[in-house]
Design an enzyme around this catalytic site. Structure first.
Site, PDB file in Angstrom:
ATOM      1  N   LYS A 133       0.838  -1.194   0.000  1.00  8.69           N
ATOM      2  CA  LYS A 133       0.000   0.000   0.000  1.00  8.69           C
ATOM      3  C   LYS A 133       0.877   1.250   0.000  1.00  8.69           C
ATOM      4  O   LYS A 133       1.834   1.363   0.782  1.00  8.69           O
ATOM      5  CB  LYS A 133      -0.917   0.009   1.223  1.00  8.69           C
TER       6      LYS A 133
ATOM      7  N   GLU B 122      -1.262  -0.377  -9.142  1.00 10.32           N
ATOM      8  CA  GLU B 122      -2.718  -0.487  -9.067  1.00 10.32           C
ATOM      9  C   GLU B 122      -3.364   0.855  -8.728  1.00 10.32           C
ATOM     10  O   GLU B 122      -2.968   1.502  -7.762  1.00 10.32           O
ATOM     11  CB  GLU B 122      -3.093  -1.540  -8.015  1.00 10.32           C
TER      12      GLU B 122
ATOM     13  N   ASP C  93      -0.169  -0.432  -4.614  1.00  9.20           N
ATOM     14  CA  ASP C  93      -1.572  -0.033  -4.724  1.00  9.20           C
ATOM     15  C   ASP C  93      -1.750   1.340  -4.102  1.00  9.20           C
ATOM     16  O   ASP C  93      -1.564   1.508  -2.895  1.00  9.20           O
ATOM     17  CB  ASP C  93      -2.449  -1.062  -4.013  1.00  9.20           C
TER      18      ASP C  93
ATOM     19  N   ASP D 105      -8.674  -0.889 -10.209  1.00 12.53           N
ATOM     20  CA  ASP D 105      -9.471  -1.548  -9.169  1.00 12.53           C
ATOM     21  C   ASP D 105     -10.757  -0.758  -8.927  1.00 12.53           C
ATOM     22  O   ASP D 105     -11.830  -1.128  -9.382  1.00 12.53           O
ATOM     23  CB  ASP D 105      -8.651  -1.672  -7.886  1.00 12.53           C
TER      24      ASP D 105
ATOM     25  N   LYS E 149     -13.255  -8.058  -7.901  1.00 16.85           N
ATOM     26  CA  LYS E 149     -13.702  -8.513  -6.581  1.00 16.85           C
ATOM     27  C   LYS E 149     -15.156  -8.947  -6.677  1.00 16.85           C
ATOM     28  O   LYS E 149     -16.002  -8.205  -7.197  1.00 16.85           O
ATOM     29  CB  LYS E 149     -13.530  -7.399  -5.551  1.00 16.85           C
TER      30      LYS E 149
END
Length: 333
Positions: free
Chosen positions: A111, A168, A142, A194, A218
């Protein structure tokens, strides 16, 4: 949204259990993950949209929960899913302890772009992951849409020496993703989308715009396994199946989605049970040998009791379930 008729509300309420699970490390701004679990004819399922999501968005998660609990799962192409380690926005010296919770994982998602962490700390964190994983480890970062275009370009340059697998959601909008992909294309670092898939009115817009090289998919935010598979087929891009900090019950839904995808090139983001200090299953879906099993998960009654949310939070979730059921009932009327 679901291929099965909407079950009556009283059927959902009959088995609803709300849990509050502590995290090992603060993640996504929370220290406790709440979820509402339901038992359908096919097994246990999970409804756990984040608290800030409105009822229309959360209703899509309920459609996914119903799909998984009331429908048989699609045919599987594999029975184990390789997964990545997930490294929250921690200090660099905390990285080895985080990675130890993901035994055998050859890939780490790190992250970055947290509002309270400067780029220098992101660089230090990614450097620490590279040092821990060695040259053969795969590192993806991400940003959760946290950079503008110029910030993203600067950050990608700063992080490129660590041999990134992909970046991401560096920016929030589809237009920004397309621009940063154009600006950094010469570097050979793919751009993944995402939020521009799971929180978009049109989850295929990012693929149509040529704004990403791969999609993060997801099951819960997309309305269930079948709808996610349809998006994957229509998008025509490589995908990574990921989770939303689910309990092991919710992760089972993601594992069945990943098992049903015909071609799976990338390690999946389904190892996040390792970020939980507690879970609802006696045998949680945590990584072993860098992968998780494809199986349904039945919560343990003692754990459901031990980690039951307090009365106020339980009432909040039950009221949310009732409202979202109303949204779905209106859509199918």
């Amino acid at each position: 949204m679901s291929a099965v008729a909407l079950p009556p509300l009283h059927d959902l309420l009959a088995t609803a259990r709300v849990v509050a699970l502590p995290l090992v490390t603060r993640f996504r701004g929370i220290d406790v993950r709440e979820a509402l679990l339901l038992e359908g004819p096919e097994g246990w399922t999970e409804f756990s949209p984040f608290a800030e999501y409105d009822d229309d968005e959360a209703a899509t998660w309920l459609a996914a929960a119903i799909d998984f609990g009331w429908n048989p799962t699609p045919a599987a192409h594999r029975d184990r899913i390789p997964v990545n380690a997930t490294v929250p926005a921690v200090d660099a010296d905390e990285v080895p302890a985080v990675l130890e919770r993901f035994p055998g994982c050859r890939t780490a998602k790190v992250k970055v772009a947290a509002s309270d962490r400067p780029l220098e700390q992101d660089v230090a964190r990614v450097r620490a992951v590279r040092a821990a994983m060695g040259p053969e480890g795969r590192i993806r970062v991400d940003a959760n849409g946290g950079w503008n275009i110029d910030e993203a370009e600067h950050a990608i340059h700063a992080l490129a020496p660590f041999d990134l697998e992909y970046v991401e959601q560096p920016c929030a909008s589809v237009g920004e993703l397309a621009e940063i992909r154009t600006r950094t294309k010469y570097m050979g670092i793919p751009i993944a989308a995402d939020e521009s898939v799971r929180r978009a009115g049109d989850p295929l817009a990012v693929a149509a715009a040529g704004a990403a090289d791969l999609l993060v998919v997801k099951a819960a935010p997309l309305g269930g396994i079948r709808r996610a598979l349809d998006i994957v087929e229509r998008a025509g891009l490589p995908i990574v199946v990921s989770s939303a900090l689910d309990t092991s019950v919710g992760l089972a839904m993601g594992a069945h989605l990943a098992a049903a995808v015909p071609v799976l090139v990338y390690d999946c983001g389904l190892g996040t049970a390792s970020l939980l200090a507690a879970d609802v299953a006696g045998e949680p879906l945590r990584p072993s040998g860098g992968a998780i099993e494809v199986r349904r998960v039945e919560p343990h009654s003692e754990l459901l009791d031990r980690y039951a949310a307090d009365g106020d939070r339980t009432a909040w979730w039950i009221a949310r379930l009732e409202r979202c059921h109303g949204v779905l009932a209106g859509e199918t009327a």
